[in-house]
Scaffold this motif. Sequence first.
Motif, PDB file in Angstrom:
ATOM      1  N   ILE A 131     -15.716   1.343  -3.487  1.00 45.98           N
ATOM      2  CA  ILE A 131     -14.707   1.351  -2.841  1.00 45.98           C
ATOM      3  C   ILE A 131     -15.566   2.859  -1.598  1.00 45.98           C
ATOM      4  N   ASP A 132     -16.056   2.742  -0.891  1.00 42.83           N
ATOM      5  CA  ASP A 132     -16.073   4.568  -0.116  1.00 42.83           C
ATOM      6  C   ASP A 132     -15.507   5.511  -0.224  1.00 42.83           C
ATOM      7  N   HIS A 133     -15.775   6.662   0.288  1.00 40.80           N
ATOM      8  CA  HIS A 133     -14.915   7.661  -0.088  1.00 40.80           C
ATOM      9  C   HIS A 133     -14.076   7.866  -0.797  1.00 40.80           C
ATOM     10  N   PHE A 134     -13.663   6.842  -1.873  1.00 44.82           N
ATOM     11  CA  PHE A 134     -12.496   6.619  -3.152  1.00 44.82           C
ATOM     12  C   PHE A 134     -11.847   8.398  -3.217  1.00 44.82           C
ATOM     13  N   LYS A 135     -12.569   9.292  -3.814  1.00 48.27           N
ATOM     14  CA  LYS A 135     -12.335  10.664  -4.475  1.00 48.27           C
ATOM     15  C   LYS A 135     -11.227  11.385  -3.349  1.00 48.27           C
ATOM     16  N   ARG A 136     -11.852  10.918  -2.296  1.00 47.35           N
ATOM     17  CA  ARG A 136     -11.277  11.703  -1.031  1.00 47.35           C
ATOM     18  C   ARG A 136      -9.991  11.241  -1.103  1.00 47.35           C
ATOM     19  N   VAL A 137      -9.799   9.762  -0.944  1.00 52.49           N
ATOM     20  CA  VAL A 137      -8.110   9.060  -1.538  1.00 52.49           C
ATOM     21  C   VAL A 137      -7.293   9.473  -2.352  1.00 52.49           C
ATOM     22  N   ASN A 138      -8.009  10.301  -3.128  1.00 48.41           N
ATOM     23  CA  ASN A 138      -6.827  10.516  -4.611  1.00 48.41           C
ATOM     24  C   ASN A 138      -6.999  12.719  -4.572  1.00 48.41           C
ATOM     25  N   ASP A 139      -7.860  12.238  -3.815  1.00 46.90           N
ATOM     26  CA  ASP A 139      -7.564  13.969  -3.633  1.00 46.90           C
ATOM     27  C   ASP A 139      -6.727  14.034  -2.300  1.00 46.90           C
ATOM     28  N   THR A 140      -6.878  13.674  -1.817  1.00 46.57           N
ATOM     29  CA  THR A 140      -5.494  13.661  -0.177  1.00 46.57           C
ATOM     30  C   THR A 140      -4.416  13.140  -0.435  1.00 46.57           C
ATOM     31  N   PHE A 141      -3.979  11.903  -1.661  1.00 44.56           N
ATOM     32  CA  PHE A 141      -3.539  11.468  -1.292  1.00 44.56           C
ATOM     33  C   PHE A 141      -2.704  11.361  -2.649  1.00 44.56           C
ATOM     34  N   GLY A 142      -3.057  11.349  -4.007  1.00 49.74           N
ATOM     35  CA  GLY A 142      -2.546  11.694  -5.114  1.00 49.74           C
ATOM     36  C   GLY A 142      -3.410  10.669  -5.258  1.00 49.74           C
ATOM     37  N   HIS A 143      -2.866  10.210  -6.781  1.00 48.34           N
ATOM     38  CA  HIS A 143      -3.409   9.388  -7.740  1.00 48.34           C
ATOM     39  C   HIS A 143      -2.608   7.848  -7.397  1.00 48.34           C
ATOM     40  N   LEU A 144      -1.713   8.151  -7.125  1.00 52.01           N
ATOM     41  CA  LEU A 144      -0.666   6.548  -7.220  1.00 52.01           C
ATOM     42  C   LEU A 144      -0.984   5.811  -5.970  1.00 52.01           C
ATOM     43  N   TYR A 145      -1.729   6.244  -5.073  1.00 49.27           N
ATOM     44  CA  TYR A 145      -1.869   6.178  -3.552  1.00 49.27           C
ATOM     45  C   TYR A 145      -3.224   5.920  -4.003  1.00 49.27           C
ATOM     46  N   GLY A 146      -4.249   6.373  -4.572  1.00 53.61           N
ATOM     47  CA  GLY A 146      -5.327   5.881  -5.500  1.00 53.61           C
ATOM     48  C   GLY A 146      -5.601   4.329  -5.704  1.00 53.61           C
ATOM     49  N   ASP A 147      -4.126   4.314  -6.671  1.00 54.17           N
ATOM     50  CA  ASP A 147      -3.735   2.941  -7.740  1.00 54.17           C
ATOM     51  C   ASP A 147      -3.939   1.614  -6.681  1.00 54.17           C
ATOM     52  N   GLU A 148      -2.779   2.150  -5.499  1.00 55.68           N
ATOM     53  CA  GLU A 148      -2.448   0.873  -4.758  1.00 55.68           C
ATOM     54  C   GLU A 148      -3.967   0.731  -4.238  1.00 55.68           C
ATOM     55  N   VAL A 149      -4.424   1.519  -3.908  1.00 57.26           N
ATOM     56  CA  VAL A 149      -6.263   1.286  -2.816  1.00 57.26           C
ATOM     57  C   VAL A 149      -6.977   0.101  -3.790  1.00 57.26           C
ATOM     58  N   LEU A 150      -6.852   0.665  -5.604  1.00 56.57           N
ATOM     59  CA  LEU A 150      -7.471  -0.532  -6.027  1.00 56.57           C
ATOM     60  C   LEU A 150      -7.439  -1.947  -6.094  1.00 56.57           C
ATOM     61  N   LEU A 151      -5.879  -1.421  -6.441  1.00 56.15           N
ATOM     62  CA  LEU A 151      -5.296  -2.790  -6.490  1.00 56.15           C
ATOM     63  C   LEU A 151      -4.631  -3.858  -5.300  1.00 56.15           C
ATOM     64  N   LEU A 152      -4.704  -3.392  -4.242  1.00 62.43           N
ATOM     65  CA  LEU A 152      -5.043  -4.479  -2.488  1.00 62.43           C
ATOM     66  C   LEU A 152      -6.273  -4.400  -2.876  1.00 62.43           C
ATOM     67  N   PHE A 153      -7.646  -3.520  -3.122  1.00 65.36           N
ATOM     68  CA  PHE A 153      -9.130  -4.482  -2.889  1.00 65.36           C
ATOM     69  C   PHE A 153      -8.926  -5.439  -3.815  1.00 65.36           C
ATOM     70  N   ALA A 154      -8.782  -5.091  -5.684  1.00 59.67           N
ATOM     71  CA  ALA A 154      -8.676  -6.400  -5.929  1.00 59.67           C
ATOM     72  C   ALA A 154      -7.990  -7.842  -5.656  1.00 59.67           C
ATOM     73  N   ARG A 155      -6.904  -7.414  -4.533  1.00 61.29           N
ATOM     74  CA  ARG A 155      -6.566  -8.416  -4.058  1.00 61.29           C
ATOM     75  C   ARG A 155      -7.205  -9.361  -3.334  1.00 61.29           C
ATOM     76  N   LEU A 156      -8.025  -8.479  -2.096  1.00 57.31           N
ATOM     77  CA  LEU A 156      -8.815  -8.695  -1.138  1.00 57.31           C
ATOM     78  C   LEU A 156     -10.215 -10.054  -1.578  1.00 57.31           C
ATOM     79  N   LEU A 157     -10.483  -9.022  -2.852  1.00 58.52           N
ATOM     80  CA  LEU A 157     -11.445  -9.999  -3.917  1.00 58.52           C
ATOM     81  C   LEU A 157     -11.068 -11.014  -4.223  1.00 58.52           C
ATOM     82  N   GLY A 158      -9.542 -11.692  -5.026  1.00 57.30           N
ATOM     83  CA  GLY A 158      -9.631 -12.503  -5.198  1.00 57.30           C
ATOM     84  C   GLY A 158      -9.083 -13.562  -4.269  1.00 57.30           C
ATOM     85  N   ARG A 159      -8.921 -13.331  -3.051  1.00 58.89           N
ATOM     86  CA  ARG A 159      -8.603 -14.353  -1.744  1.00 58.89           C
ATOM     87  C   ARG A 159      -9.487 -14.316  -1.540  1.00 58.89           C
ATOM     88  N   SER A 160     -10.989 -13.730  -1.621  1.00 62.95           N
ATOM     89  CA  SER A 160     -11.819 -14.031  -0.767  1.00 62.95           C
ATOM     90  C   SER A 160     -12.974 -14.855  -1.066  1.00 62.95           C
TER      91      SER A 160
END
Length: 335
Positions: free
Chosen positions: A195-224
């Motif tokens: 995932i591009d620039h993921f560290k920036r997500v954690n640094d800007t929005f916090g790890h809670l939103y970073g975890d949500e990105v990981l979860l949503l990304f995983a769901r996209l993998l499962g559907r694709s």
Amino acid sequence: MAPVPPLTPLDAVLDLTAATSQVELDRSVVRLAAALVAAEQITLYHLFQPDGGAADDPEAPTTWVRELPDGDERPITALPHCAAAARSGTPQPLSLPGGGVEVAYPIAGDQGLAGLLTARYPHLPDDAQALLAPLLTCYHHHRRLLLALEHDALTGLRNRQTFDLQIWEVIHAAGRPTRRRDEPGGTICFAMFDIDHFKRVNDTFGHLYGDEVLLLFARLLGRSFRQSDLTYRYGGEEFCVVLFGANLERAGRVLERFHTAVADHPFPQVGQQTVSIGFTQVRPDDQPGDLIDRADRALYFAKAHGRNQLCAYEQLVTDGELADTSRVIGGVELF
């Protein structure tokens, strides 16, 4: 020589719980069920939905069954006694044209049906259900435990430990003819995602939103990707997928669709996210490190040249962008 005592249900349960992987567990329950009831043939099935619906819903019109550990897939309606057992939750017999009977036994899960087991007999034994019930219950509980151990707690994808165990089976399958409709010729590709620039997500929005990105990304993998493909969380923001029955051209089309799906997906608070992808074809003589290195080099090239793209290792070598570090001497590939 003293006669071998018959297998008891307790013996079978103790044997079953020695399994340390889902594949081993599936093979064990088939072997033990056959020994318990003296069946001519035992077949184990899992239910799934090709369209991503609830896998344990036998009423869904698209419910399919997959023969385990790695057999054919077909609509459950092609096996009427299995469909009846799934609907009723009780064993259902099917008289066979050449004589004998095959019984479909439902395997109950926590919230519905976990699977089906069929047993073929010359004559239906009276005690088969009583003998199989504790074995199938133990199978379900042990499989649930193995699923928890083999999958990432956040995303639900297979974890790195499972990847390390399964990658050898993937390599051995490359180039090997199979019966599965989605594995023509055993052609397999392997892709790594970052995932591009993921560290920036954690640094800007916090790890809670970073975890949500990981979860949503995983769901996209499962559907694709297909049910038969293997998806893993490799570590951090890195993921990987094994695509069965896919040469480089087909894998590229599938991966491009996923790449577009990620870019088009709205991630709450964070906004748009992109992904870099590197992929390669699995070779029958690969070592795991060789396979990972090729995909990783293609992934690194994608990230070093602007991110938000996918690159095939073989195409990069052909174009002169990467040097193929392998060489063959006396039929042995060296590095």
